[in-house]
Scaffold this active site. Structure first.
Site, PDB file in Angstrom:
ATOM      1  CE  LYS A   1      -3.896   0.138   2.431  1.00 58.42           C
ATOM      2  NZ  LYS A   1      -3.829  -1.466   2.908  1.00 58.42           N
TER       3      LYS A   1
ATOM      4  NE  ARG B   1      -6.077   3.562   4.346  1.00 62.00           N
ATOM      5  CZ  ARG B   1      -6.213   3.894   2.773  1.00 62.00           C
ATOM      6  NH1 ARG B   1      -5.611   4.832   2.218  1.00 62.00           N
ATOM      7  NH2 ARG B   1      -7.103   3.027   2.300  1.00 62.00           N
TER       8      ARG B   1
ATOM      9  N   GLY C   1      -8.641  -5.918   1.884  1.00 66.68           N
ATOM     10  CA  GLY C   1      -9.548  -6.281   3.048  1.00 66.68           C
ATOM     11  C   GLY C   1      -8.896  -7.196   4.005  1.00 66.68           C
TER      12      GLY C   1
ATOM     13  CD  GLN D   1      -2.423   8.307   2.694  1.00 64.58           C
ATOM     14  OE1 GLN D   1      -3.184   7.346   2.788  1.00 64.58           O
ATOM     15  NE2 GLN D   1      -2.415   9.190   1.871  1.00 64.58           N
TER      16      GLN D   1
ATOM     17  CD  GLU E   1      -9.649   2.017  -0.780  1.00 65.91           C
ATOM     18  OE1 GLU E   1      -9.631   2.931   0.212  1.00 65.91           O
ATOM     19  OE2 GLU E   1      -9.466   0.817  -0.767  1.00 65.91           O
TER      20      GLU E   1
ATOM     21  CD  GLN F   1      -5.895   0.601  -0.541  1.00 64.71           C
ATOM     22  OE1 GLN F   1      -6.037   1.155   0.732  1.00 64.71           O
ATOM     23  NE2 GLN F   1      -5.828  -0.490  -0.479  1.00 64.71           N
TER      24      GLN F   1
ATOM     25  CG  HIS G   1     -11.096 -36.374 -25.398  1.00 61.27           C
ATOM     26  ND1 HIS G   1     -10.673 -37.175 -26.358  1.00 61.27           N
ATOM     27  CD2 HIS G   1     -10.548 -35.142 -25.691  1.00 61.27           C
ATOM     28  CE1 HIS G   1      -9.866 -36.727 -27.082  1.00 61.27           C
ATOM     29  NE2 HIS G   1      -9.676 -35.158 -26.719  1.00 61.27           N
TER      30      HIS G   1
END
Length: 880
Positions: free
Chosen positions: A23, A117, A132, A183, A297, A313, A829
């Site tokens: 990330k 995060r 997730g 962030q 995102e 993201q 087959h």
């Protein structure tokens, strides 16, 4: 070392995944793209995480225990992973590490709100997004709270879902480390997700925007349905505005809360069309930077009404099926080879390149699968109809998908035929002369056997670079035998006679699929003989209880040498060896030369032999074949008698008789060319395996199987130079593992769109699963969902439900009552052998192994092409 504990995001890029996780690496890359705004922040690196893990040696023991657990043992994983998380969260952050984080906060503003995060080293990667799997915390305020939530992010590497995900993807827990992104918090007016390719169809030219009010977590958590916009060519081409009753917003004191949306705003779009187009333009810039479609995102702050989006993201969309590389900008339409060959699993690079080198038409690789480019044949009116007819007879879903593409007038423009006088490309070969029918099959089989014997003789003296030069010549002989016009005529003769009988007899007698009975126990079918021959092996073994008991505990491939020590063991070994001598080159997924053959792993056959010992009486093979032959003969007499009673009946009966004789003479040969191909493949593989052993002995490769991850030409280069690129081999191994998660489409366009066909039928009961009828009859029984032939546990009367079958599955067919597959066509087959054995069968049933549960009672309508589920799913896990 404090400078290694914290890095500002602008100082990070995609080369530093091991230090900052996926990330953060992507965020650092995003911050370098002109015109892309990324909220300011920093990353607490994996060095910090490793130091924390070193503070608690007890975690090592628990990780050992976790790695030994079955991914399906949810209770044990929940308990152990919870213990690991609690241990990590209870470790006090060392003073120098806390000070480094606090200093970084001071540069941005200690009392500002932040998003904290997780950023794992196995996250947001091209082959696995891990979306997730770890935790994110929003609106965190103050150094103390930040440090607490950093610890929670470290611990979230061991959530139950993250541990299970790694277990299922064979990823060692110790190889994954956790960094943490801190962030500045954005308080958005609207937020959501942008996919730069359509996540449903895979179309790379269509971007999809999901948008809602407030924080994007409302969409991620499923609290609201988003507005959905589709953008193509710089304009919104479709949109659906949802009633957005709820939103997630930041609390003034920290954290988030759900709030109700004013009723007057609920059905207002979260973004204007102009904003959506602007956002997609930014997304294309991000996609170009990372070189692949992205899942992005985004958020639009309350004061950002000038389309100033912020990106929080971006990760690769790992579920998209790759597109074959062409080097041009033209439109292309590809048809899956695997669906026709009944092997949709990914193939290793050596397997792919060997099939390409021995195939009759050019083939393109993508996602570990092969595709044929049919664009030119679709574009030409002369060849289009023939192509659709042939492919439609094999698999109606392929034909429907191609017709869907053709309906888009701008994708495959018609071109004039180059030579109007030539017969259509792909049309049927000229008919076989009737008076030569009896001798043709024998002649073709003798030619094939002589060619293979010459190959086996001549290859023995070849090694090193000389072997590869020899193989290139052998591949040309391989294609010459396969492309022999007489070979193609013989294959088509049986198929066309089958189609003629089904069409005419339904028209004249009103009876469907009559050829299914007329072809029972047709002579000369190498694949059906292979299934019956294993019954004969079981007959040899059945009288010897000591041998049966020994085989029930067999695990080692060398068990044949041990058999001779037992009473009856020599007879059992000789019977199995004789079987392997004729059929040992076969295996599941046999078009991939890298797959282990029965001769290499004879234990694969042991469970089937034991099932035959338990479920059949002596002499079952001969009785079954004779019963089928008599049933076909009786059907022939019945059909001819009824035809003669019709107007112009003698002519109709004479025509039908000629076609019945033809189908009986030729339909068995349909299976022989594949047997010849795989026989050659085994000779090639044995020679290449000897080269691999030499490379291992010379220290060029650590393992023999490493050659499977090189193309034929690359392996040639390694043998010539005695040097191998270990990093390339490892990348190929990682890619091959990731390809298993991809579902190959029947039809794929150069836009990346996986085009799904439909049966478009209204003659089936509600709730029934629709497929293609390939072997007549109706049967009811217990569904046995089998994903791996080695794990088959079948009883007499069971109905086999599986993704696909190839010739190696035919030994299972003698013990079942019916067949359902997800992949297949009228002449693949599994369909041919089902008809040979008189098994009602429906193939091409989409998601059959997911919609039908193991043990359910089902009814297979092999004449009409559908499956009914008669009972609710039993308790217990799905098959593995």
């Amino acid at each position: 070392m404090t400078e290694q504990y914290v890095l500002d995001l602008p100082d990070v890029d995609e080369t530093q995944v091991a230090v900052v996780g996926g990330k953060a690496a992507h965020l650092g890359g995003l911050s370098r793209i002109e015109g892309i705004r990324v909220p300011g922040g920093f990353c607490v690196t994996t060095y910090a995480f490793r130091r924390i893990m070193a503070e608690a040696p007890s975690i090592d023991e628990r990780l050992d225990q976790l790695s030994r657990l079955n991914p399906d043992d949810r209770e044990a994983i929940r308990t152990l992973s919870g213990q690991v998380r609690r241990t990590i969260e209870e470790i006090a952050v060392p003073g120098d590490l806390a000070a480094a984080i606090t200093r970084a906060l001071g540069r941005l503003g200690e009392q500002e709100a932040y998003a904290v995060r997780s950023s794992a080293t196995a996250e947001d990667l091209p082959t696995a997004s891990f979306a997730g799997q770890q935790d994110t915390y929003l609106n965190v305020v103050g150094p103390t709270a930040i440090l607490q939530h950093v610890s929670r992010c470290w611990a979230s590497l061991f959530t139950e879902r993250a541990v299970t995900y790694r277990q299922r993807n064979s990823i060692d827990h110790r190889t994954v480390h956790m960094a943490v992104v801190v962030q500045r918090m954005v308080f958005p007016h609207a937020a959501g997700i942008l996919f730069t390719a359509d996540p449903v169809t895979g179309n790379r030219t269509v971007a999809t925007v999901d948008a809602g009010f407030g924080l994007g977590e409302a969409l991620v958590a499923g609290l609201v349905n988003p507005d959905v916009f589709k953008v193509r060519g710089g304009e919104v081409v479709a949109k659906a505005i949802a009633a957005k009753q709820r939103a997630v917003q930041a609390r003034p004191a920290g954290g988030t809360q759900e709030v109700a949306i004013d009723p007057q705003r609920q059905e207002q779009p979260a973004l204007t069309d102009a904003q959506v187009v602007r956002l997609v333009r930014l997304g294309r810039r991000i996609e170009a930077h990372f070189g692949r479609p992205q899942d992005i995102e985004w958020c639009l702050g309350d004061d950002d009404f000038q389309d100033d989006f912020q990106i929080v993201q971006s990760r690769p969309i790992t579920t998209l099926f790759p597109i074959p590389e062409t080097g041009d900008q033209e439109n292309h339409v590809y048809v899956s080879v695997g669906h026709g060959q009944m092997m949709t699993d990914p193939m290793k690079p050596l397997g792919l390149s060997m099939w390409q080198l021995t195939a009759m038409v050019p083939m393109h690789e993508a996602g570990g699968r092969l595709f044929v480019d049919v664009t030119r044949r679709l574009a030409s009116p002369a060849s289009r109809a023939g192509l659709l007819d042939v492919l439609g007879k094999g698999d109606p879903l392929v034909r429907d998908a191609l017709e869907t593409v053709l309906d888009r007038d701008d994708f495959v423009p018609s071109v004039p035929d180059a030579d109007p006088g030539r017969p259509p490309a792909g049309g049927a070969p000229s008919p076989v002369e009737t008076d030569r029918d009896p001798a043709i099959v024998t002649e073709l089989i003798e030619r094939s056997q002589e060619s293979i014997a010459a190959l086996e003789r001549d290859i023995r003296t070849k090694s090193g670079p000389e072997l590869f030069d020899f193989l290139l010549e052998a591949f040309e002989e391989h294609k010459r035998v396969l492309g022999d016009p007489l070979n193609l005529q013989a294959i088509m003769a049986g198929m066309e006679a089958t189609w003629w009988l089904n069409d005419r007899l339904q028209e004249w007698l009103g009876e469907k699929n009559v050829a299914d009975t007329l072809t029972l126990s047709a002579p000369g079918n190498i694949t059906s003989e292979m299934g019956l021959a294993l019954l004969d092996v079981a007959d040899v073994i059945r009288p010897y209880s000591e041998v049966v008991a020994f085989l029930e505990g067999v695990e080692d491939y060398g068990f044949l040498d041990e058999l001779a020590k037992l009473a009856g063991g020599t007879e059992a070994r000789d019977a199995i060896e004789a079987y392997l001598g004729r059929y040992g080159m076969r295996c599941v997924g046999e078009i991939d030369i890298t797959r282990p053959r029965w001769r290499e792993r004879p234990t694969t056959l042991v469970p089937v032999i034991l099932d035959h010992v338990r479920n059949f009486e002596p002499g079952a093979a001969g009785r079954r074949f004779e019963q089928g032959r008599q049933k076909a003969r009786k059907k022939e007499q019945d059909v001819l008698s009824r035809l003669r009673a019709l107007p112009d009946g003698d002519r109709k009966a004479d025509e039908a008789k000629r076609m019945i004789d033809r189908v009986r003479a030729f339909i068995g040969y349909r299976e022989y060319p594949k047997y010849g191909i795989i026989s050659r493949y085994f000779v090639y593989k044995q020679a290449l395996s000897e080269e691999a052993e030499r490379l291992v002995e010379a220290g060029v490769l650590p393992e023999k199987e490493d050659i499977f991850y090189l193309t034929f030409q690359e392996l040639h280069d390694v043998v010539r130079s005695n040097r191998a690129d270990g990093r390339l081999i490892q990348r190929r191994k990682d890619a091959f593992r990731s390809f298993h998660a991809l579902t190959p489409p029947r039809v794929l366009t150069s836009d990346g769109e996986a085009v799904t066909g439909a049966y478009r039928r209204d003659d089936v009961p509600g709730g029934a699963l629709v497929g293609l009828p390939v072997s007549a009859g109706t049967v009811e029984g217990r569904a046995r969902v089998v994903l791996d032939m080695a794990n088959a546990d079948l009883e007499a009367g069971d109905i086999l439900v599986t993704p696909f079958t190839d010739p190696s599955w035919s030994p299972l067919f003698v013990g079942i009552a019916g067949l359902v597959t997800e992949v297949g066509g009228l002449m693949t087959h599994g369909a041919v052998i089902a008809r040979e054995y008189g098994l009602p069968a429906v193939v091409g049933v989409e998601r059959a192994t997911r919609l039908i549960r193991n043990g359910q009672r089902i009814r297979v309508h092999g004449t009409d092409g559908y499956v009914e589920i008669l009972s609710p799913p039993p308790a217990g896990p799905r098959p593995s």
